[in-house]
Design an enzyme around this catalytic site. Structure first.
Site, mmCIF file in Angstrom:
data_model
loop_
_atom_site.group_PDB
_atom_site.id
_atom_site.type_symbol
_atom_site.label_atom_id
_atom_site.label_comp_id
_atom_site.label_asym_id
_atom_site.label_seq_id
_atom_site.Cartn_x
_atom_site.Cartn_y
_atom_site.Cartn_z
ATOM 1 C CG ASP A 142 -1.300 -1.293 1.954
ATOM 2 O OD1 ASP A 142 -0.902 -2.290 1.584
ATOM 3 O OD2 ASP A 142 -2.309 -1.472 2.646
ATOM 4 C CD1 TRP A 216 -3.553 -0.035 -1.258
ATOM 5 C CD2 TRP A 216 -4.379 1.291 -2.599
ATOM 6 N NE1 TRP A 216 -4.813 0.536 -0.715
ATOM 7 C CE2 TRP A 216 -5.233 1.534 -1.495
ATOM 8 C CE3 TRP A 216 -4.660 2.581 -3.635
ATOM 9 C CZ2 TRP A 216 -6.169 2.413 -1.357
ATOM 10 C CZ3 TRP A 216 -5.517 3.197 -3.519
ATOM 11 C CH2 TRP A 216 -6.600 3.133 -2.496
#
Length: 378
Positions: A142, A216
């Site tokens: 992320d 992501w």
């Protein structure tokens, strides 16, 4: 106006900078929003809506929302550089666009403030930023999306690309340490110290392939490449290869619906479900990847199929308003609740409606669909 734009407009009309209706985490906590990556995702998507429609309401909303936080001296209400939380860099991406569109000098100052956090971030022994100061020696997929596109845009625009090698080496480390050679997928997180209870003590890796983290990361690769203004870089070619190989790996797991499962490679497991946010991210990444020339034209059909699958599965009318469901609220590793990264853990996190972690990527994918001339068919 089609139904999706009506849906977005409804969310904007119900939102203020302190209480945006799409920040479900803050609503559940009963807190004001502050400066956070969730609102950053949504405002970035709203700015993208402005980019393709040129409808001033989108720019006015985004500008009002961010202007509310950014003071004249460039300080940002609710943002503490010293927290050293990589997530907090994400909302900084909106500042570049707003600075260009409005000319407000305070946005330029705020860009420098966010960049100052990058200069202070602690690193693993391999050279990657920690995910947060409270998660020492840990790299989460992320975090590459939250930080690296901002970092690259700053380097390309304001710093004569002096630290681009650092950016590329951090991506190279992810391929080296977090990619599974058998599936081509990437594990959610890596503990360089091998000390965390959730990691494999030999590899340092967490156990599973979480859809949104993979999403992501695909956006991190794509958006960072897009921000580099030296397209002939050898490192850029390596990133392009990493991006295409990740998309190829993901396509093996695309469900007939067009979507992907919360734990990507375990689609048949009990309780595993088709998840909206990660599916929307891959729809966007594939369509934008085709548009920018990082993927063959033929891949566009997979991105379109993903978007239409989300619409059919999770976009519904409820009490006279549109609502987007199937969104995993949050997932992480460690922390006070000792999240262990097992399959059962990823199934245990709440599934919600209308959260920006799903709506923002869905809107980004919608802007790419619009560029393809797509019309919503209910």
């Amino acid at each position: 106006m089609d139904v999706i734009e009506r849906y977005i407009n409804e969310l904007m009309e119900k939102s203020t900078p302190d209480r945006p209706v799409w920040n479900i985490e803050k609503i559940l906590q009963g807190e004001k929003a502050g400066w956070n990556y969730i609102d950053g995702c949504m405002i970035k998507a709203i700015l993208e809506m402005y980019s393709i429609t040129k409808d001033s309401k989108y720019l006015e909303f985004a500008d009002t929302f961010i202007d509310y936080r950014v003071k004249e001296d460039g300080s940002i209400e609710g943002y503490d550089v010293e927290e050293l939380n990589i997530d907090n860099v994400n909302a900084g991406k909106t500042l570049f666009e707003l600075y260009d569109l409005t000319g407000k000098e305070k946005y330029r100052k705020a860009i420098d403030l966010v960049y100052s956090q990058i200069e202070k971030m602690p690193r693993t022994k391999e050279g990657n930023f920690w995910h947060k100061n409270i998660y020492p020696n840990q790299v989460w997929l992320d975090g590459l999306y939250m930080c690296q596109p901002f970092y690259m845009e700053y380097e390309a625009r304001f710093n004569d690309r002096k630290k681009c090698e650092d950016i590329y080496s951090q991506f190279a480390n992810i391929t080296k340490h977090m990619r599974d050679s058998e599936t081509g997928l990437y594990y959610h997180a890596y503990d360089s110290s091998r000390e965390m209870f959730w990691c494999d003590k030999v590899t340092g890796l967490s156990q599973n392939f979480w859809l949104r983290a993979l999403g992501w990361y695909s956006m991190a690769l794509l958006d960072t490449m897009d921000k580099d203004n030296h397209k002939e870089q050898a490192e850029l070619h390596q990133m392009k290869e990493a991006f295409q190989s990740l998309i190829d790996a993901m396509l093996k797991y695309q469900d007939p619906s067009g979507m992907w499962y919360q734990v990507v490679n375990l689609g048949g497991m009990d309780k595993n479900y088709l998840e909206t946010s990660g599916s929307a991210i891959f729809s966007y990444a594939i369509l934008k990847g085709v548009r920018l020339g990082y993927l063959p034209e033929s891949y566009a059909e997979y991105g379109k199929k993903a978007f239409e699958g989300i619409c059919k599965t999770y976009l519904h009318m409820e009490e006279g308003n549109m609502s987007l469901g199937g969104i995993c609220l949050v997932a992480g590793l460690g922390g006070k609740d000792r999240r262990d990264g097992t399959f059962q853990y990823y199934m245990s996190e709440p599934v919600v409606k209308d959260d920006a972690k799903g709506v923002g990527p869905f809107l980004l994918a919608y802007t790419e669909m619009k560029r393809c001339g797509w019309e919503y068919q209910s």
